[in-house]
Design a protein around this motif. Sequence first.
Motif, mmCIF file in Angstrom:
data_model
loop_
_atom_site.group_PDB
_atom_site.id
_atom_site.type_symbol
_atom_site.label_atom_id
_atom_site.label_comp_id
_atom_site.label_asym_id
_atom_site.label_seq_id
_atom_site.Cartn_x
_atom_site.Cartn_y
_atom_site.Cartn_z
ATOM 1 N N GLY A 112 0.803 -1.213 0.000
ATOM 2 C CA GLY A 112 0.000 0.000 0.000
ATOM 3 C C GLY A 112 0.833 1.258 0.000
ATOM 4 N N ALA A 113 0.215 2.332 0.402
ATOM 5 C CA ALA A 113 0.812 3.657 0.275
ATOM 6 C C ALA A 113 2.070 3.825 1.119
ATOM 7 C CB ALA A 113 -0.221 4.717 0.689
ATOM 8 N N THR A 114 3.047 4.475 0.518
ATOM 9 C CA THR A 114 4.232 4.952 1.231
ATOM 10 C C THR A 114 4.782 6.114 0.420
ATOM 11 O OG1 THR A 114 6.310 4.294 2.277
ATOM 12 C CG2 THR A 114 5.894 3.410 0.093
ATOM 13 N N ALA A 115 5.354 7.097 1.085
ATOM 14 C CA ALA A 115 5.705 8.340 0.398
ATOM 15 C C ALA A 115 6.900 8.226 -0.531
ATOM 16 C CB ALA A 115 5.954 9.444 1.429
ATOM 17 N N PHE A 116 7.922 7.455 -0.130
ATOM 18 C CA PHE A 116 9.169 7.549 -0.883
ATOM 19 C C PHE A 116 9.141 6.857 -2.243
ATOM 20 C CE2 PHE A 116 10.209 3.461 1.169
ATOM 21 C CZ PHE A 116 10.862 2.788 0.146
ATOM 22 N N VAL A 117 8.298 5.847 -2.432
ATOM 23 C CA VAL A 117 8.294 5.127 -3.703
ATOM 24 C C VAL A 117 7.833 6.014 -4.862
ATOM 25 C CG1 VAL A 117 7.322 3.194 -4.986
ATOM 26 C CG2 VAL A 117 8.106 2.847 -2.653
ATOM 27 N N PRO A 118 6.680 6.679 -4.779
ATOM 28 C CA PRO A 118 6.308 7.568 -5.883
ATOM 29 C C PRO A 118 7.283 8.718 -6.079
ATOM 30 C CG PRO A 118 4.753 7.773 -4.047
ATOM 31 C CD PRO A 118 5.600 6.593 -3.776
ATOM 32 N N ALA A 119 7.855 9.230 -4.984
ATOM 33 C CA ALA A 119 8.830 10.316 -5.103
ATOM 34 C C ALA A 119 10.070 9.844 -5.851
ATOM 35 C CB ALA A 119 9.210 10.834 -3.721
ATOM 36 N N LEU A 120 10.523 8.648 -5.541
ATOM 37 C CA LEU A 120 11.706 8.080 -6.190
ATOM 38 C C LEU A 120 11.456 7.859 -7.676
ATOM 39 C CD1 LEU A 120 14.510 6.697 -6.136
ATOM 40 C CD2 LEU A 120 13.338 4.600 -5.413
#
Length: 242
Positions: A112-120
Amino acid sequence: MGTLFIVPTPVGNLEDMTFRAIRILKEADLVLAEDTRTSGVLLKHFEIRPAALMSHHKFNEHGTTNSVVERLLAGQNVALISDAGTPGISDPGFFLVREAVRAGIEVQTLPGATAFVPALVSSGLPCDRFCFEGFLPQKKGRHTRLESLRNEERTMVFYESPFRVVKTLQQFAEVFGPERKASVCREISKIHEESVRGTLSELIAHFTETPPKGEIVLIVSGCEASPTPSKEGGKKEKVKKS
């Protein structure tokens, strides 16, 4: 024996909540929340009425974990959520998971959601190999940590407060060089989501003029691989990244 479920919750857009996460939170005998007031808004939105809701955060987790493990051993299913994202990633969760594993309890972590993956991925920087550094020490040990990353070849991921972004970028420039490429991603999955890309010097200039707001993820490219001797005539060639 029960199961400990680690349940990610949206970092911004509530539509990022998964069907499975909703079901688990509805069925769990106990939901542990980093902040019951914050999680209460989420639970109400999805019409989740947990059988029991208990606060579990970094200031009390050492005191509450034993009782939670006892509930799990007695057959209750427990779901852990944080204010946003995946518990255990710069949020409470590791200590409870460790103790549950030690007790032989099954732990299931939902994707599920976590901030760093889409940012990366959105940064445009290599994401086949990366290291997650989370929050740097605010004072003691900060410079030592950065120095240890001076020759890191993988893309680096950091979390940072919007109030320290410019200072942190300046420190990055001192250690990694002002021309190192980076990306500052803020407000992931929210209305004002934004990724600003450029060299560290360009990002410093931009955010000095336009102070950032919201949750911040910093992505910094790794250093170029050091030249290595070739097999012929002592010539050198650069190691290619895979």
